[in-house]
Each structure stands twice: as C-alpha cells, then as structure tokens.
Scaffold this active site. Structure first.
Site, PDB file in Angstrom:
ATOM      1  N   ASP A  33       0.815  -1.212   0.000  1.00 14.77           N
ATOM      2  CA  ASP A  33       0.000   0.000   0.000  1.00 14.77           C
ATOM      3  C   ASP A  33       0.852   1.267   0.000  1.00 14.77           C
ATOM      4  O   ASP A  33       1.362   1.677   1.046  1.00 14.77           O
ATOM      5  CB  ASP A  33      -0.906  -0.032   1.241  1.00 14.77           C
ATOM      6  CG  ASP A  33      -1.750   1.215   1.331  1.00 14.77           C
ATOM      7  OD1 ASP A  33      -2.189   1.562   2.441  1.00 14.77           O
ATOM      8  OD2 ASP A  33      -1.961   1.856   0.286  1.00 14.77           O
TER       9      ASP A  33
HETATM   10  C1  LIG Z   1      -7.952  10.472   5.309  1.00 13.20           C
HETATM   11  C2  LIG Z   1      -7.925   9.028   5.683  1.00 13.20           C
HETATM   12  C3  LIG Z   1      -7.417   8.823   7.102  1.00 13.20           C
HETATM   13  C4  LIG Z   1      -8.260   9.413   8.148  1.00 13.20           C
HETATM   14  C5  LIG Z   1      -5.956   9.170   7.130  1.00 13.20           C
HETATM   15  N1  LIG Z   1      -5.341   7.880   6.799  1.00 13.20           N
HETATM   16  C6  LIG Z   1      -4.637   7.751   5.685  1.00 13.20           C
HETATM   17  O1  LIG Z   1      -4.405   8.638   4.895  1.00 13.20           O
HETATM   18  C7  LIG Z   1      -4.132   6.323   5.421  1.00 13.20           C
HETATM   19  C8  LIG Z   1      -2.706   6.191   5.933  1.00 13.20           C
HETATM   20  N2  LIG Z   1      -4.182   6.072   3.985  1.00 13.20           N
HETATM   21  C9  LIG Z   1      -5.393   5.928   3.344  1.00 13.20           C
HETATM   22  O2  LIG Z   1      -6.443   5.904   3.960  1.00 13.20           O
HETATM   23  C10 LIG Z   1      -5.425   5.814   1.825  1.00 13.20           C
HETATM   24  C11 LIG Z   1      -4.815   7.067   1.239  1.00 13.20           C
HETATM   25  C12 LIG Z   1      -5.568   8.297   1.627  1.00 13.20           C
HETATM   26  S1  LIG Z   1      -7.262   8.192   1.164  1.00 13.20           S
HETATM   27  C13 LIG Z   1      -8.020   9.419   2.047  1.00 13.20           C
HETATM   28  N3  LIG Z   1      -4.676   4.711   1.239  1.00 13.20           N
HETATM   29  C14 LIG Z   1      -4.484   3.599   1.941  1.00 13.20           C
HETATM   30  C15 LIG Z   1      -5.727   2.726   1.960  1.00 13.20           C
HETATM   31  N4  LIG Z   1      -6.311   2.575   0.629  1.00 13.20           N
HETATM   32  C16 LIG Z   1      -5.292   1.402   2.517  1.00 13.20           C
HETATM   33  C17 LIG Z   1      -6.350   0.377   2.590  1.00 13.20           C
HETATM   34  C18 LIG Z   1      -6.176  -0.815   1.909  1.00 13.20           C
HETATM   35  C19 LIG Z   1      -7.139  -1.820   1.965  1.00 13.20           C
HETATM   36  C20 LIG Z   1      -8.292  -1.611   2.702  1.00 13.20           C
HETATM   37  C21 LIG Z   1      -8.489  -0.402   3.398  1.00 13.20           C
HETATM   38  C22 LIG Z   1      -7.509   0.589   3.319  1.00 13.20           C
HETATM   39  C23 LIG Z   1      -5.468   9.633   8.490  1.00 13.20           C
HETATM   40  O3  LIG Z   1      -4.999   8.754   9.256  1.00 13.20           O
HETATM   41  O4  LIG Z   1      -5.473  10.844   8.710  1.00 13.20           O
END
Ligand SMILES: CC[C@H](C)[C@H](NC(=O)[C@H](C)NC(=O)[C@@H](CCSC)NC[C@@H](N)Cc1ccccc1)C(=O)O
Length: 327
Positions: A33
């Site tokens: 990821d």
């Molecule tokens: C904005 C999303 C949250 C809240 C933010 N978290 C992130 O940005 C995290 C690290 N990355 C992710 O949530 C996203 C990238 C930003 S999208 C807003 N990618 C990783 C995700 N697709 C991994 C995954 C794979 C399979 C199943 C579910 C999830 C934070 O912690 O601030």
C-alpha cells in the site's frame, strides 16, 4: 539484496493485489500500500472471532522476534476501516529482499472490513515513514529499511488487469516491463504520500484539458478518484451512466462501451483503457465505474485502475519522484 515479488489480484475485479511476505519464515499475504506507511499483520493476539480465515503471524514462534515494549500503533484509512495493536521487530523477506530489525505491527484489533476480507493478512505500507503511526517512536517502512541494501533506492509496480499476476520489484528498474521512455515527475512528501500534480485529462478521443490535479499514487486504493469536472466529462460519454446514491457512485449498463481516460503526467499522456473502468457488477445489469469523485477526500487518488495501466517507478532517492511508462 534486490527483490521481486508477485502481486496477485484478490478477486475477479482486481479489488486488491496481495503479495507473499515472509516474517521469520511465516508467510502471509499482504496488501502492498503506497498510500500508508505501517506494516501490520493479522496475529494470534487477535480475538479468535477476528482471526477466522486469515493466516496469522505468531511472534512466539519466531526466533528473531524482539518485542518493542510499550510501543503501540493505531491506523485509520480513508474508507473508515482501521486496525491497532502492539509492535516488535523481525526479519522480513519480500522476494529476494530480506531485512532484519523491521518493525512488524501486530494487530490486536481490526475493523470488520478487514475481518471479512479473508484473503488479506495485513498491509505493507510503502508511503513515507513520516506517516507511520507507531508511538512513542515512528518506525521505518520496509522500503526505507531495505533502501541502503538495494542496487538503487527504488521500487516499481507492474500491476495487471483482470486475473493476471503482476510484480513489485525492489532495487531495479526492469526495462523489459515497459515500452517507450519513462516520464518522471516530482513528488511532494509533505503529507507522507507519493503526491504529485497531474497536468490534465482527456476522455476518449476528445481534446486534452489542461488542469492541475493534486493526486497521490495509491496501490492500496482500488479505483480512480478525481475532481467532479473529470468525472462529469467522462460519464457524459457513457450512455445510460448516472450517479446512483444507493451504490455510492456512478454506474452504467454493463453492456456500455467505455471510452479511454487519458491522465496527464507532465507532458506524458497516460491512457487508461476504457474496459479497465468497468470495475464490477453493481446491481441488476448495472456496473460500478472505476472513475469516481474525489469530493470530500482533499486530493485525487490514482488507484489500481490507473496504476495497472502503467509501469510505475517509486524513486526514493534524496529527491523522491515518480516515474511512469506505458507497457
Ligand atoms: C484520510 C484518511 C485517514 C483518516 C488518514 N489515513 C490515511 O491517509 C491512510 C494512511 N491512507 C489511506 O487511507 C489511503 C490514502 C488516503 S485516502 C483518504 N490509502 C491507503 C488505503 N487505501 C489502505 C487500505 C487498503 C485496503 C483496505 C483499506 C484501506 C489519516 O490517518 O489521517
């Protein structure tokens, strides 16, 4: 210490790509990821109700396991899923790349989406270590740990469409995996992502529209999430397409002919074949689109639907950059 590992689609729709990772000889299937920076695994420390169907890492069986006492992690993803637990270090091997002292985050709690995704035994984060969630001290990603031992500080993604295994390579750029030249673009690491500014888009044979699109390259996100202007322009060319609030996105008749989507990376025009944009059946004879709106996210996400149309270089040199080539 260069390595290459197979990335296998988890289902018929390429929702995720899973790679075999060995932790002290225990092999799990992890979702690589580039949109997060934690390496976490399903473990024997989970409640048994949450363990079902997954391969579990058992630190008590590892001779090289070193617990980091008092260290914890807690991650939330954009789709609302998440996990948390404790931390240790161990020997982690991906293809031919083996590193010792790698932080391995043991899940003691995972959200329901992960419990039911039984092919997935955890995630291997490949974003920048600045967003690793371990406290009291953030830990390095596998790539950061391995970097100094690689021929060059890079990894590449060669994901495939529909049921074909692709590869992640560490340390080398395999010129047999792409055609033409590689176009590099600068990366802004401020948010911890492989974030760049796209140069615009075109729908089908339509003219290219120049516009700056703030986007991340995220192998852990299935679809393409782009500004409404792009989404509207795209589905205007798909007869019977409409936004279906019950499905939470644009759907269209599964029989529809889908135009290609071109996304600009600097002067390079990356073409996503139309058939890649038929993601999966939605309901009845409607299918769910692989291009959806990024509204509410804060940036665009060039996920697997885009990435699998390209050969992608994640260059972790002192000035990080992304490279794209046709294949
Ligand atoms: C904005 C999303 C949250 C809240 C933010 N978290 C992130 O940005 C995290 C690290 N990355 C992710 O949530 C996203 C990238 C930003 S999208 C807003 N990618 C990783 C995700 N697709 C991994 C995954 C794979 C399979 C199943 C579910 C999830 C934070 O912690 O601030």
């Amino acid at each position: 210490n260069d390595g290459s590992v197979t990335a296998s689609p988890e289902d018929a729709y390429d929702s995720e790509y899973l790679c075999p990772v060995s932790i002290d000889g225990q092999t799990l299937a992890l979702d690589f990821d580039t949109g997060s920076a934690d390496l976490w695994v399903f473990s024997t420390s989970l409640p048994s109700s949450e363990q079902k169907g997954h391969t579990l890492f058992d630190p008590s069986k590892s001779t090289n396991w070193k617990a980091l006492s008092g260290y914890k992690w807690n991650i939330t993803y954009g789709d609302g899923s998440g996990a948390s637990g404790t931390v240790g270090t161990d020997v982690v091997t991906v293809g031919g790349t083996s590193v010792s002292g790698q932080a391995v985050e043991i899940a003691t709690k995972v959200s329901s989406a992960f419990v039911s995704d039984t092919a997935n035994d955890g995630l291997l984060g490949l974003a920048f270590s600045s967003i690793n969630t371990v406290t009291p001290k953030a830990q390095h990603t596998f790539f950061d740990t391995a970097k100094s031992s690689l021929s060059s500080p890079v990894f590449t993604a060669d994901l495939k469409h529909r049921q074909l295994p692709g590869t992640y390579d560490f340390g080398t750029i395999d010129s047999s995996k792409y055609t033409g030249t590689i176009t590099y673009i600068d990366v802004d690491t401020a948010n911890g992502f492989w974030e760049f500014t796209g140069s615009g888009y075109a729908v089908g044979s339509g003219s290219f529209v120049s516009s700056s699109i703030d986007a991340i390259a995220d192998t852990g996100t299935t679809l393409i999430y782009v500004p409404d202007a792009v989404v509207t322009a795209y589905y205007k060319q798909v007869s019977g397409a409409s936004y279906d609030s019950s499905q939470g996105g644009y759907t269209f008749p599964c029989s529809a002919t889908l135009p290609n989507l071109t996304l600009g990376i600097g002067s390079y025009h990356a073409v996503v074949p139309g058939q890649y944009i038929n993601y999966s059946p939605a309901s009845g004879s409607k299918c769910f689109g692989g291009v959806q709106s990024d509204s509410g996210i804060g940036f665009s996400i060039y996920g697997d639907v885009f990435l699998k149309s390209q050969f992608v270089i994640f260059d972790g040199s002192s000035t990080p950059r992304l490279g794209f080539a046709a294949k």
